[in-house]
Design a protein around this motif. Structure first.
Motif, short mmCIF file in Angstrom:
data_model
loop_
_atom_site.label_atom_id
_atom_site.label_comp_id
_atom_site.label_asym_id
_atom_site.label_seq_id
_atom_site.Cartn_x
_atom_site.Cartn_y
_atom_site.Cartn_z
N VAL A 55 52.66 -6.19 15.82
CA VAL A 55 53.36 -5.02 15.30
C VAL A 55 54.78 -5.40 14.93
CG1 VAL A 55 51.95 -3.29 16.46
CG2 VAL A 55 53.88 -4.26 17.65
N ASP A 56 55.18 -5.02 13.74
CA ASP A 56 56.52 -5.35 13.24
C ASP A 56 57.45 -4.17 13.47
OD1 ASP A 56 58.57 -6.72 12.15
OD2 ASP A 56 57.83 -6.70 10.10
N VAL A 57 57.80 -3.95 14.72
CA VAL A 57 58.74 -2.91 15.12
C VAL A 57 59.70 -3.51 16.13
CG1 VAL A 57 57.14 -0.99 14.73
CG2 VAL A 57 57.25 -2.05 16.97
N PHE A 58 60.79 -2.83 16.38
CA PHE A 58 61.78 -3.31 17.33
C PHE A 58 61.23 -3.25 18.75
CE2 PHE A 58 64.80 -2.31 20.62
CZ PHE A 58 65.61 -3.42 20.57
N SER A 59 61.54 -4.28 19.52
CA SER A 59 61.27 -4.27 20.95
C SER A 59 62.14 -5.33 21.62
CB SER A 59 59.80 -4.58 21.25
OG SER A 59 59.63 -4.64 22.66
N PRO A 60 62.69 -5.04 22.77
CA PRO A 60 63.43 -6.07 23.50
C PRO A 60 62.50 -7.08 24.17
CG PRO A 60 63.42 -4.03 24.76
CD PRO A 60 62.76 -3.74 23.43
N TYR A 61 61.19 -6.84 24.10
CA TYR A 61 60.20 -7.73 24.71
C TYR A 61 59.57 -8.61 23.65
CZ TYR A 61 60.73 -4.11 28.21
OH TYR A 61 61.25 -3.23 29.10
N THR A 62 58.94 -9.72 24.08
CA THR A 62 58.22 -10.58 23.15
C THR A 62 56.77 -10.15 22.99
OG1 THR A 62 57.81 -12.12 24.95
CG2 THR A 62 59.68 -12.60 23.51
N ALA A 63 56.20 -9.61 24.06
CA ALA A 63 54.82 -9.11 24.04
C ALA A 63 54.66 -8.14 25.20
CB ALA A 63 53.82 -10.26 24.18
N GLN A 99 64.85 -8.68 37.91
CA GLN A 99 65.68 -7.49 37.75
C GLN A 99 66.68 -7.70 36.61
OE1 GLN A 99 65.84 -4.49 39.15
NE2 GLN A 99 64.23 -4.74 40.65
N ALA A 100 67.26 -8.89 36.53
CA ALA A 100 68.27 -9.16 35.50
C ALA A 100 67.65 -9.07 34.10
CB ALA A 100 68.89 -10.55 35.72
N CYS A 105 66.68 -6.04 29.00
CA CYS A 105 65.79 -5.38 28.05
C CYS A 105 66.14 -3.90 27.90
CB CYS A 105 64.33 -5.54 28.47
SG CYS A 105 63.73 -7.22 28.28
N LEU A 106 66.47 -3.26 29.01
CA LEU A 106 66.84 -1.85 28.97
C LEU A 106 68.12 -1.65 28.16
CD1 LEU A 106 66.44 1.07 29.85
CD2 LEU A 106 67.72 0.53 31.94
N VAL A 107 69.11 -2.50 28.37
CA VAL A 107 70.37 -2.40 27.61
C VAL A 107 70.11 -2.60 26.12
CG1 VAL A 107 72.60 -3.54 27.20
CG2 VAL A 107 71.85 -3.04 29.53
N VAL A 108 69.30 -3.59 25.77
CA VAL A 108 68.98 -3.84 24.37
C VAL A 108 68.28 -2.63 23.77
CG1 VAL A 108 67.54 -5.23 22.81
CG2 VAL A 108 68.93 -6.35 24.56
N ALA A 109 67.34 -2.05 24.50
CA ALA A 109 66.60 -0.88 23.99
C ALA A 109 67.54 0.31 23.78
CB ALA A 109 65.48 -0.51 24.95
N ILE A 110 68.48 0.51 24.69
CA ILE A 110 69.42 1.63 24.57
C ILE A 110 70.36 1.42 23.39
CG2 ILE A 110 71.40 2.75 25.70
CD1 ILE A 110 69.86 2.32 28.35
N GLN A 111 70.80 0.19 23.18
CA GLN A 111 71.74 -0.10 22.11
C GLN A 111 71.08 -0.22 20.74
OE1 GLN A 111 73.60 -3.67 23.55
NE2 GLN A 111 75.10 -2.55 24.76
N HIS A 112 69.76 -0.27 20.71
CA HIS A 112 69.02 -0.46 19.46
C HIS A 112 69.28 0.66 18.47
CE1 HIS A 112 65.93 -1.14 16.55
NE2 HIS A 112 65.37 0.01 16.83
N ARG A 113 69.47 0.26 17.24
CA ARG A 113 69.57 1.24 16.16
C ARG A 113 68.23 1.26 15.45
NH1 ARG A 113 74.91 -1.50 15.09
NH2 ARG A 113 76.32 -0.27 16.36
N ALA A 116 66.86 -1.19 12.54
CA ALA A 116 66.57 -2.62 12.67
C ALA A 116 65.14 -2.89 12.27
CB ALA A 116 66.82 -3.07 14.11
N GLU A 117 64.92 -3.98 11.56
CA GLU A 117 63.58 -4.30 11.07
C GLU A 117 62.92 -5.43 11.82
OE1 GLU A 117 63.56 -4.85 6.88
OE2 GLU A 117 64.67 -3.02 6.49
N THR A 118 63.67 -6.19 12.57
CA THR A 118 63.06 -7.31 13.27
C THR A 118 63.01 -7.03 14.76
OG1 THR A 118 65.18 -8.41 13.51
CG2 THR A 118 63.88 -8.97 11.56
N SER A 119 62.13 -7.72 15.44
CA SER A 119 62.04 -7.53 16.89
C SER A 119 62.99 -8.49 17.58
CB SER A 119 60.61 -7.74 17.35
OG SER A 119 60.22 -9.07 17.15
N ALA A 120 63.46 -8.07 18.72
CA ALA A 120 64.34 -8.92 19.53
C ALA A 120 63.51 -9.58 20.61
CB ALA A 120 65.43 -8.07 20.16
N THR A 121 63.98 -10.69 21.12
CA THR A 121 63.25 -11.36 22.19
C THR A 121 64.02 -11.23 23.49
OG1 THR A 121 64.29 -13.46 21.65
CG2 THR A 121 62.14 -13.01 20.66
N ALA A 122 63.29 -11.10 24.55
CA ALA A 122 63.90 -10.98 25.88
C ALA A 122 64.08 -12.35 26.49
CB ALA A 122 62.99 -10.13 26.77
#
Length: 135
Positions: A55-63, A99-100, A105-113, A116-122
């Motif tokens: 899926v080509d959507v934003f996520s702070p996770y890789t899978a 935990q870190a 990942c939570l911070v990235v998800a909250i800050q996400h606009r 964005a068209e690409t996914s981020a990796t954790a």
């Protein structure tokens, strides 16, 4: 699975099987996957075949691993303790979360606009076994 990981594994679009049923994103949008692929996933000494939707959507996770994988492996999970336990070779093994990495990942998800068209990796250490690290 998100495109960054898919490309990072050296997989090509021709490796994908067609899959056109829409999924609902965490943002509540309907998403049509780019396709589906079955890949081996190693957990400890066990290897299990897992179907991934690309899926080509934003996520702070890789899978994101879902219930079919959990059921196949026999995992019992605890989100409170950020660990999973599973039977393997006559013993119970566990994978402990970070935990870190979860906080990152939570911070990235909250800050996400949403634009964005690409996914981020954790962080690659999101889950780690006591004996071995898993990306």
């Amino acid at each position: 699975m998100y495109p960054d990981l898919y490309k990072g594994l050296g997989l090509k679009s021709e490796n994908l099987a067609a899959y056109s049923s829409p999924l609902v994103s965490f943002e509540g949008r309907m998403i049509v996957p780019k396709g589906q692929i079955r890949l081996p996933v190693q957990i400890g000494t066990d290897v299990v075949e897992v179907d991934f939707f690309i899926v080509d959507v934003f996520s702070p996770y890789t899978a994101i691993i879902g219930r079919p994988w959990l059921h196949t492996v026999g995992v019992v999970s605890s989100t409170l303790h950020q660990k999973v336990k599973y039977p393997s070779g006559g013993q119970v093994l566990e994978i402990v979360g970070s935990q870190a990495a979860a906080r990152q990942c939570l911070v990235v998800a909250i800050q996400h606009r949403p634009k964005a068209e690409t996914s981020a990796t954790a962080d690659n250490g999101l889950w780690q076994s006591k004996a071995q690290h898993y990306p």
